[in-house]
Design a protein around this motif. Structure first.
Motif, PDB file in Angstrom:
ATOM      1  N   HIS A 218       0.832  -1.204   0.000  1.00 57.41           N
ATOM      2  CA  HIS A 218       0.000   0.000   0.000  1.00 57.41           C
ATOM      3  C   HIS A 218       0.870   1.258   0.000  1.00 57.41           C
ATOM      4  O   HIS A 218       0.662   2.179  -0.811  1.00 57.41           O
TER       5      HIS A 218
ATOM      6  N   LEU B 170      -8.008  -1.899   2.538  1.00 56.01           N
ATOM      7  CA  LEU B 170      -6.884  -2.469   1.803  1.00 56.01           C
ATOM      8  C   LEU B 170      -7.162  -3.864   1.255  1.00 56.01           C
ATOM      9  O   LEU B 170      -6.272  -4.487   0.668  1.00 56.01           O
TER      10      LEU B 170
ATOM     11  N   ILE C 188      -5.935  -4.771  -2.288  1.00 55.32           N
ATOM     12  CA  ILE C 188      -4.496  -5.037  -2.427  1.00 55.32           C
ATOM     13  C   ILE C 188      -4.195  -6.477  -2.046  1.00 55.32           C
ATOM     14  O   ILE C 188      -3.372  -7.150  -2.690  1.00 55.32           O
TER      15      ILE C 188
END
Length: 383
Positions: free
Chosen positions: A264, A321, A324
């Motif tokens: 990230h 997230l 990801i």
């Protein structure tokens, strides 16, 4: 001092797991690693995983190869543990992992007969002998050394989250400490351990090392024992803040969280963004809070001093997230962080076992042995 940062594939994963050796009946530690390692080190020579010794003879460390994913690295660790069990089961030795052993005493342990360990103990004396601590180290590949310190400085804001998830050392030498991770505060007593210095680029790190080597504080970069550090030999960022995880699935979950966070921040740098950082004094306070309160911690999350419950902040981070994690192939492991939030970290389970056993810490050791034996999980990666 010029220091090369080795080429490394981006967001690859390496895992190290320190494991205790214990007597199956008493639960006390046994210093039998040297006799086991003669064969185990030779047997792992041609494998992706390694099995090695550590500071104390009551410990074996298993290490993965370079994993293309968390699952890949976890499979290496599972195979390493299977190899260790093939030696320890016939020898009448049990395995367990936590940040500390509930009741073992430091003065009954033996230091592994290697020059670097003897030098460490000679310098650090009582604190060095008290390093009865076990942890995990998670390496994440970084493709450009210019990214290393911006990522470290931002990732440091999540060290209390990782510390809380992994906290597993509520007991020390037979006493309830009142801390979720007593290990976190013991380990930082070593002269080159603790939170990283707030460096901002590779040249500052080289200058730091030059100062440390010139003044005799350390011999080389391998003696930097920060909670999060560059690992120049491997081309990785290495997170070392976590207690020993009590089960393999929990290790996989924390590794996935670290991998996703590093990726990230790396993507933000690719976009030309300046990464957020917290003042050093907030990091210090957050570390203490996580050590004390574990998953009940309220962490400082921004430079303005805003605070959040660590469970809530983690839940929000997982939601944000998750894409990801899908990209990295660790969605399952990443999502299982929520299981730790729901079921409680190891420290809470240990305290509950002790309470149910009227404070008998041998029951806690047997609980940790059972938890460790419930894994490794079956293979999750075809290679």
């Amino acid at each position: 001092m010029k220091l090369e940062f080795a080429p490394s594939a981006r967001s690859t994963v390496g895992l190290e797991w320190e494991i205790m050796l214990a007597d199956p009946s008493s639960g006390d530690l046994v210093g039998r690693a040297p006799e086991l390692l003669i064969a185990l080190e030779e047997e792992s020579a041609d494998e992706r995983h390694t099995v090695t010794g550590e500071l104390l003879t009551n410990t074996i460390e298993v290490t993965s190869g370079i994993g293309s994913s968390v699952a890949h690295a976890v499979d290496d660790v599972a195979q390493a543990i299977a190899a260790v069990r093939a030696a320890t089961d016939p020898a009448g030795i049990e395995l367990l992992s936590a940040g500390s052993h509930p009741f073992a005493q430091w003065y009954e342990q033996q230091v592994t007969d290697k020059t670097r360990y003897h030098k460490l103990i000679e310098r650090t004396q009582w604190w060095g002998r008290n390093m009865m601590i076990w942890g995990i180290h998670v390496h994440i590949g970084v493709e450009d050394h210019r990214k290393v310190f911006p990522i470290i400085n931002s990732l440091a804001a999540y060290l209390p989250h990782l510390q809380a998830l992994a906290a597993s050392s509520p007991f020390w030498a037979g006493e309830r400490t009142g801390y979720a991770s007593n290990r976190a505060l013991v380990f930082q007593q070593l002269p080159t351990a603790g939170l990283p210095w707030p460096l901002h680029d590779w040249s500052q790190f080289e200058a730091y090392l030059d100062d440390m080597v010139r003044t005799g504080v350390m011999a080389d970069a391998s003696e930097v024992r920060w909670d999060i550090r560059p690992a120049p030999r491997w081309g990785t960022i290495e997170v070392r803040a976590c207690d020993g995880m009590s089960t393999l699935p929990e290790l996989a979950a924390v590794a996935a969280l670290i991998q996703v966070l590093v990726e990230h921040f790396s993507r933000q740098l690719d976009e030309g963004r300046t990464l957020d950082e917290l003042p050093a004094w907030y990091h210090r306070e957050n570390k203490w809070r996580a050590a004390r309160y574990g998953l009940d911690t309220r962490v400082i999350v921004d430079a303005a001093g805003g605070q959040r419950e660590v469970r809530d902040h983690l839940t929000e981070t997982i939601e944000q997230l998750a894409p990801i994690a899908v990209d990295l192939g660790c969605a399952r492991e990443f999502a299982s962080v929520t299981r730790i939030l729901d079921d409680g970290a190891s420290y809470a389970r240990q305290v509950a076992v002790a309470a149910a056993a009227d404070g008998d810490l041998s029951a806690v050791v047997q609980h940790l042995i059972r938890e460790f034996r419930s894994g490794p999980v079956t293979s999750t990666h075809d290679d």
